[in-house]
Write a protein that holds these residues in place. Structure first.
Motif, short mmCIF file in Angstrom:
data_model
loop_
_atom_site.label_atom_id
_atom_site.label_comp_id
_atom_site.label_asym_id
_atom_site.label_seq_id
_atom_site.Cartn_x
_atom_site.Cartn_y
_atom_site.Cartn_z
N UNK A 22 36.10 43.14 36.49
CA UNK A 22 37.39 42.44 37.42
C UNK A 22 37.45 43.46 38.33
N UNK A 23 37.69 42.91 39.54
CA UNK A 23 38.02 43.05 40.86
C UNK A 23 39.35 42.48 41.37
N UNK A 24 40.45 43.15 41.41
CA UNK A 24 41.77 42.57 41.71
C UNK A 24 42.14 43.18 43.16
N UNK A 25 42.89 42.55 44.04
CA UNK A 25 43.43 43.14 45.07
C UNK A 25 44.86 42.41 45.18
N UNK A 26 45.74 43.25 45.52
CA UNK A 26 47.10 42.71 45.49
C UNK A 26 47.96 43.64 46.62
N UNK A 27 49.20 42.98 47.41
CA UNK A 27 49.85 43.48 48.29
C UNK A 27 50.93 44.09 47.61
N UNK A 28 51.27 45.22 47.58
CA UNK A 28 52.32 46.05 46.97
C UNK A 28 53.53 46.35 47.96
N UNK A 29 54.72 46.11 47.59
CA UNK A 29 55.86 46.10 48.59
C UNK A 29 56.78 47.07 47.80
N UNK A 30 57.21 48.10 48.58
CA UNK A 30 57.87 49.06 48.02
C UNK A 30 59.24 49.20 49.04
#
Length: 468
Positions: free
Chosen positions: A182-190
């Motif tokens: 699996x290769x997953x990318x996601x935008x993380x907001x803090x």
């Protein structure tokens, strides 16, 4: 009485006297033939001998054809010595139609020797003769069965892999090894929104790379010629690498953490029943019922914590799950049709996930949240085609799609609420290659490519089913 005795005694004497006479006549005949040949030239003698040899060869070929036809007829009727019991008294019992009661013929793969014969037949005729169209004659009698296509060893490997266990085999140990990536990318907001339009905080792109290596042993046993049971025991090794940007407050700095886990996976067992045997017009139809137990590590209650003391952006779980945490029941039906050398197959199944209560489903350290979780029930469909390009080798391509609705969570005293983003649609394209080593061992290789974001990027696997 004396006359009769004289004649009785005289007959041997006459017969003995006739023997020298016959020898003399034979000698005279051979002398005449020798004189006839002596008057011919060497070329004429050679021509005569060649004609005699040609005539003998024609007679030999005619006898071989008659013998082959006789052997095929005997085998088709289950005659002793050709795959049927050798008790002539059993084979001779007549049925209601006047023909012998049908006997169960030994199922021998094409090219394999007959039972009790290490070299096979002298004429090379298969033990189970076939007829045009790829189907055998079947048995003949009051309970005559519909003719079933004679499959090659490569086609039988496709049946066992894509359709159902081979019911005529008593015990099969199927060991497999696979790697799922699996290769997953996601935008993380803090941060937070100011005036409902301006975001104040950090924007990071998170990436997760995961390998799941599974080794499993599937043990299958044929109870009858139509029913088979199996149990599959997997063991998983998982390794995930979590990558995130913004280390030390710098947007262009990356940091990562790797987590490894290995444990027993979810053990599952099932039963297969062959409703319809394949004929020249009807496909083979098999139903299955499988139950999966939550023997692996559950994903619920695993805490996510800061991986490094000097990097608040990077968080990772303290261990990785090896199971789903739920009991489920899967009912399915599959169909397969052989058009030598092509095999068509398809299947549909429905998986019911049983809801379960957990003491803690929270991933936050120091927080406990009991709840009842109900995964969505899965509908899966698939189909494909295989081509047997030799008696021992075949290739296949297939497509599989699974639909899973939203997961429901219910807190104590509360109502069911859906988990956002839990609805999935996974589709994969499968490529397979099968090689029959011998009558016991087969090697099956496969590569699956994910076509949707919910499916793995790829799966590479190999299996070694060994039949006793």
């Amino acid at each position: 009485m004396n006359v009769i005795a004289v004649f009785a005694i005289g007959r041997p004497r006459v017969a003995c006297a006739a023997i020298p006479l016959a020898v003399m006549l034979l000698a005279c005949s051979l002398e005449v033939q020798a004189q006839a040949l002596s008057g011919q030239s060497i070329e004429s003698r050679l021509d005569t001998l060649m004609r005699v040899v040609d005539e003998q060869q024609r007679q030999i070929h005619a006898l071989e054809r008659q013998l082959t036809s006789l052997e095929m007829n005997q085998r088709g009727r289950g005659a002793p010595g050709y795959g049927a019991p050798g008790d002539a008294s059993v084979a001779a019992q007549p049925g209601a139609d006047g023909l012998p009661i049908p006997l169960q013929l030994a199922q021998v793969s094409p090219g394999a020797p007959a039972p009790g014969d290490a070299t096979g037949t002298a004429t090379g005729v298969p033990v189970t003769p076939s007829v045009p169209g790829g189907s055998d004659n079947g048995t003949i009698g009051q309970t005559q069965k519909a003719s079933e296509p004679v499959r090659t060893q490569a086609e039988e490997a496709v049946v066992q892999r894509e359709h159902a266990p081979l019911f005529d085999h008593k015990l099969t140990l199927d060991w497999g090894l696979s790697d799922t990536y699996y290769d997953r990318r996601q935008l993380q907001l803090s941060g937070f929104l100011a005036l409902d339009a301006i975001f104040l905080g950090n924007l990071n792109l998170g990436q997760t790379k995961s390998h799941q290596v599974m080794a499993d042993l599937d043990t299958r046993y044929g109870i009858t010629e139509r029913m088979s049971i199996d149990i599959d025991v997997p063991y998983l090794y998982r390794s995930s690498n979590f990558i995130v940007g913004g280390a030390g407050g710098a947007a262009n700095t990356l940091s990562d953490a790797t987590v490894n886990s290995h444990a027993l996976g979810d053990v599952n067992f099932g039963v297969y029943y062959q409703f319809i045997k394949e004929t020249s017009d009807i496909p083979d139809i098999v139903g299955s019922l499988r139950i999966k137990a939550p023997t692996g590590t559950s994903p619920f209650g695993i805490k996510v914590q800061q991986a490094s003391d000097d990097n608040t952006n990077l968080v990772a779980p303290n261990k990785l799950p090896t199971g789903t945490g739920f009991w489920n029941i899967t009912a399915g039906v599959s169909a397969l049709k052989t058009y030598d050398p092509v095999v068509l197959f398809g299947s549909v199944s429905y998986t019911y996930n049983i809801g379960r209560s957990f003491a803690d489903i929270s991933s936050v350290v120091g927080q406990t949240q009991p709840a009842t979780v109900k995964l969505g029930n899965i509908i899966q469909i698939g189909g494909g085609v295989a081509l047997a390009f030799s008696d021992k080798d075949s290739a296949s391509v297939s497509y599989t799609m699974a639909f899973e609705p939203q997961t429901k969570v219910k807190s104590p005293g509360g109502t069911n609420s859906g988990v956002p983003g839990s609805e999935t649609t996974a589709a994969v394209l499968n490529f397979g290659l099968n090689h029959v080593v011998n009558k016991h061992l087969t090697i099956n290789g496969a590569v699956s490519l994910g076509l949707t974001p919910d499916a793995p990027n790829f799966v590479v696997g190999v299996r070694f089913p060994y039949t006793f």
